[in-house]
Structures are given as C-alpha cells and as structure tokens.
Design an enzyme around this catalytic site. Structure first.
Site, short mmCIF file in Angstrom:
data_model
loop_
_atom_site.label_atom_id
_atom_site.label_comp_id
_atom_site.label_asym_id
_atom_site.label_seq_id
_atom_site.Cartn_x
_atom_site.Cartn_y
_atom_site.Cartn_z
N SER A 172 0.83 -1.32 -0.19
CA SER A 172 0.18 -0.08 0.08
C SER A 172 1.02 1.32 -0.07
CB SER A 172 -0.74 -0.25 1.37
OG SER A 172 -1.64 0.84 1.48
N TYR A 186 -4.91 8.24 -6.23
CA TYR A 186 -4.09 7.28 -5.57
C TYR A 186 -4.55 6.62 -4.32
CZ TYR A 186 0.41 5.32 -4.25
OH TYR A 186 1.40 4.78 -3.64
N LYS A 190 -5.15 2.55 -2.42
CA LYS A 190 -4.13 1.91 -1.53
C LYS A 190 -5.16 1.76 -0.03
CE LYS A 190 -0.44 2.03 -3.88
NZ LYS A 190 0.40 0.54 -4.27
#
Ligand SMILES: NC(=O)c1ccc[n+]([C@@H]2O[C@H](COP(=O)([O-])OP(=O)(O)OC[C@H]3O[C@@H](n4cnc5c(N)ncnc54)[C@H](OP(=O)(O)O)[C@@H]3O)[C@@H](O)[C@H]2O)c1
Length: 332
Positions: A172, A186, A190
C-alpha cells in the site's frame, strides 16, 4: 491495595509479553521458497526480490516491459547464494485480464513449485487536484493498484489453502493510511488494499496463511521520480515534512515483516505512529503489538492533530499565494 493492583498489572503485562511469541505465526523460511514479486523489475519490488534472493529464494518477477525484466534478472542473479537458484521473468499486465494472470502463475508454479510468498508490488501513481485529474486515471489506478493485487492473490490462494501455508503482501502506501492533498486518485486505491487484506486475513488465518500490508513512505525509486514531475506544490511541501527513504531499506522491512507474518509493515518513526493511529480493528500478530497500540493511541492522536493543522496551513498558504498572483496578473 494500590501497590497490589500495580504489581498485578505489571505481572499481567509481563506475562503477556512472555506468551506473545507462542501465539505469533511461525516465521517463513525463504531458503528454497518460491517468491513471486509483481512490479519486480523496478524500485521497491526489485529490492524486495533481491532481498528474498539473498536469503536463498527462487524468484518469479512479474512486470510488463520484457527488457527491464531481463536487465533486473541479471542484476538479481549477482546475489546468488546457491547454484540451484532461479529467477523467472514473466511479462504480463496484472490489471487487465484475470485468466491471463492465472495462466502465467500456473506456468510459474509448474516451473518453480507452489508459491510460498506473493508480493503484490506493481503499482502506479497520478497526482493533481481532483478536478484536474483525467477521469480515466481514477479507473486506471484502481485497476492497477487494486485489481492488480486482487488477481495474482486470487490465482494463488487455493494452492496456499491446500498446503496450509503462505504469505501474501500488499504494498500500500502511507497515502493508504491518510488522505493528502493531490492524492484523490491514488489514496483510495491504497486504502482499498487494507480492506481486502483485513477481510481475506480472517478467511485464511485458519489455513496458516498470513497477510502483510506494507505502508512505505516516500521512497527513492523511478516511480517516485516520475510522480514528482507533476506533483502540485501543496503535495510537494507536505511531502517535504518527512524525508525520502531508500528502496533497499523499505524492502528489508517489508521482507522481514512478511517472513514474521506481521499484518502491518511500516518504516521509520512516522510510519510507526501512523500504523498505531490507523490500527482500528485490524488484526494484530502479537500481544506486544496490541499493547503498544493501546498505550500509544491517545498521545499519537494529539501529535497527529498538530501534523494535520500544519498540512491545512500549507494548503491555505498556497491558495492565498495563487490567488494573489492571479489578481496581480489580471491588473497588469
Ligand atoms: N516510491 C514511493 O515513494 C512509494 C511510496 C509508497 C508506496 N509505493 C508503492 O510501492 C509500489 C512500487 O513503487 P515504486 O516506486 O517502486 O514503483 P516503480 O519504480 O515505478 O516500479 C513499478 C513496477 O510495477 C510494474 N508495473 C506497473 N504497472 C504494472 C502493470 N499494470 N502490470 C504489471 N506490472 C506493472 C513496473 O514495470 P512495468 O512498467 O514494466 O510494467 C515496475 O516493475 C507501488 O505499488 C507504489 O504505489 C511507492
């Protein structure tokens, strides 16, 4: 009476510390193990592959660019510890087609044996203000960073369950623990890995399979250099409040945590604080880890609030400067 209570608590905590190693997972031996690293041709993934190879593992590297894969294979082979070790390269996009990913992993297992450890490291990033990011970037990032970890894991889990052993790592990011300016495309990809890991860990723990979610900080890699070219000023200034790590250091921590079967893997003091702060209902691998979370949560929240305040003031300052220069431009 008070003294007795204190003595009882101290004895209880000591006892917990002593029994902690007994209930933690047994460390995985990497010598002779088959380790698959997606995104293994560059940056953190390459360093993870080298670290595992140095400990005697057989490696399958997965990425798209064949030339980069072959170049990395040569680099890794320099660290050989016995002449039986093999580095296999597979060129495939981990995010496009599940059947294809399943097929290549089947082939890799026919050549190097069942996968003992899968490291899902393939990933990419796009930064920018929410309204400036192309809509298809949100889809592409979710495909590569999230589905690109689901597909390989789904392809190896049945064999791991049959063998009642295995390790799966999801790489992650600290941006998967807190949302920061510029990371609207983004961060969610994650964060999603954490949800996947928590749910899957509960399913596979009885099969002696352990998951690790790694949260690297900014790390000096080709991917990071590429991302830095388009980072908004706010994101750059916030990033500069902590230092950039070396990929080798990050890889060493991830491999160590994966071997131990630690659910959480973080680097440095910032990483430690963030992991405690975001531990929520995530699994613990040892009693000591749980005790540290209970003891430090409150004080770390106070420190965290100061950090958030300073990030907000960076964003506000940048906005004011931008508006000032825009109105100066208009009056000219
Ligand atoms: N560097 C940092 O500061 C940082 C911080 C936190 C988290 N991370 C995470 O750590 C991981 C590695 O980052 P990095 O900086 O080392 O990246 P990097 O240097 O850009 O390497 C990315 C690797 O992933 C492969 N890859 C990308 N898309 C792929 C796809 N669709 N299918 C198969 N392989 C693919 C690339 O090879 P091909 O392009 O040839 O496919 C390359 O091997 C990423 O998940 C990233 O989000 C990085």
């Amino acid at each position: 009476m008070l003294l007795l209570a204190v003595a009882f608590i101290v004895t209880f905590v000591l006892l917990l510390y002593m029994v902690s190693p007994l209930i933690s997972p047994k460390p995985l031996k990497l010598s002779g193990a088959h380790v698959v690293v997606t995104g293994g041709s560059s940056g953190i993934g390459k360093c993870i592959a080298i670290e595992c190879y140095k400990q005697g593992a057989f490696i399958t590297l997965i990425a798209r660019d064949e030339n980069k894969l072959l170049q990395t294979k040569k680099e890794i082979e320099k660290y050989c510890v016995n002449d039986k070790q093999v580095v296999l390269c597979i060129s495939v996009d981990v995010s496009k087609d599940y059947e294809q990913v399943e097929n290549v992993l089947k082939q890799a297992q026919e050549k190097l044996g069942p996968v003992d450890m899968l490291v899902n490291c393939a990933g990419t990033s796009v930064t920018g203000k929410f309204e400036d990011i192309e809509v298809n970037s949100f889809e592409r990032l979710m495909a590569v960073n999230y589905l690109g970890s689901v597909y390989p894991s789904r392809a190896v889990i049945a064999t791991m369950k049959e063998r009642r052993m295995g390790r799966i790592v999801f790489v992650s990011s600290q941006a998967g623990q807190l949302g920061l300016f510029g990371y609207t495309a983004y961060s969610p990809t994650k964060f999603a890995l954490r949800g996947l890991a928590e749910a899957l860990q509960m399913e596979v723990k009885p099969y002696n399979i352990y998951l690790t979610v790694a949260y690297p900080p900014d790390t000096d890699t080709p991917g990071f250099a590429e991302e830095s070219k388009t980072k908004p000023l706010e994101t750059k200034l916030i990033s500069e409040t902590s230092s950039v790590c070396q990929a080798e250091q990050v890889a060493r921590v991830i491999v160590k945590d994966a071997i131990q079967g630690n659910f959480n893997s973080s680097v440095g003091s910032d990483g430690y604080m963030l992991s405690i702060l975001t531990s929520g209902m995530s699994p613990v691998t040892s009693i000591t880890e749980g005790l540290q979370q209970v003891a430090c949560m409150g004080i770390f929240r106070i420190i965290g609030l100061f950090y958030l305040g300073s990030f907000d003031s960076i964003v506000r300052r940048c906005m004011m400067q931008r508006e000032k220069s825009e109105s100066a431009d208009k009056t000219e």
